[in-house]
Design a protein around this motif. Sequence first.
Motif: not given
Length: 406
Positions: A370-379
């Motif tokens: 959840i904390g790294l949600w924005a940078i996960i390379p998947q929508r």
Amino acid sequence: MKRTLFIYIYIIFLFFCVPATVAQVKPHQENATADSIRISLLTCAAGGEIYSLFGHTAIRYENPAQGIDAVFNYGMFNFNAPNFILRFALGETDYQLGVTDYEHFAAEYNYLGRDVWQQTLNLTEEEKERLVTLLTENYRPENRVYRYNFFYDNCATRPRDQIERAVNGTLQYADNMNDYGTGISFRDLLHRYSEGHPWSRFGMDLCMGSKADKPINRRLAMFVPFYVQEYFNKAKIVDKEGQARPLVAKEEKIVVTGQTPADFITGGITPMQSASLLLALVAAISLYGIRKGKTFWGMDLILFPIAGIAGCILAFLALFSQHPAVSPNYLLFVFHPLHLFCLPCMLFRVRKRKISRYMLANFIVLTLFIGLWAIIPQRIPPAVLPLALCLLIRSASNLILAYKRK
């Protein structure tokens, strides 16, 4: 149970081609008069089922001299074939070319409320003859079956490829078809044509991995029948002498039902609303349990197995399926088989209010996710967030109760 899971896989994957009944029609005869032949590309409007959201493409062959008005359809499949669901999940589905009479084809789509557009192809007599020969050869029993791939080799790309092979020269499109700077991805197109169908979109989003978010070129976008229709309207045939002519001589709507995409929109509660309600319920019960010193482990007995089953499906697709764009899938950090396999040990410790290392590991993984949600390379589908929070809250609640007892 296994069959139910595979049926779920089968349903959430987009079938882009609607099957039609094979007619016993001889598609071509050697003494046909070439100048009386008309060949057209048919594009069928979307329907309300997941397999019809993306429309359909077929080729119409009219030969009045021979009394032939047939439709070549590359969307045939046999659901009753041995291990069909398993083979579909593995990406080993065989589709086939079928031929049906036009009246039957038009009646079917009129009944379904799906309009049909016809693009009359501006082909020479030689090109018509070559295309009919290609289609006839494809329809031979030993050739009609092909390995279906819903992005790269489907009922829209097959007619396009045959028409390209038939032209005397080259088929030139108005745009650069190999440019990857289009700003669109496979997932973008899945979203575009699943508008108004939130559960279908959610199911596809769960199965599609990070590769589905990579930019694609215009040619790859032609797995969608409407893109074939659009690009054909602007395409030109350049013959060997350098003379250019439009590929499409005329476009008209030949089946008019009065239905619009709005007529197929599904109502009811959405995945996001459902997940949010579940989150509110889980949060309320967990908070009450912390205050009263109760584990409410029955909730874990429901949530974690469901997440584990979903994880088994995603892991199966990621590891074994030949379908493109299903791997890697970062949703496996939320839904994974360990939820199911570690359930007995985890529940034993939860019921005794003992510290569960599995709950601790799950809490850490979900917090990072959840904390790294924005940078996960998947929508990631938005509805996944409240679902992940449900599992996170349950892990936190059990850890808090265990530490209180200690």
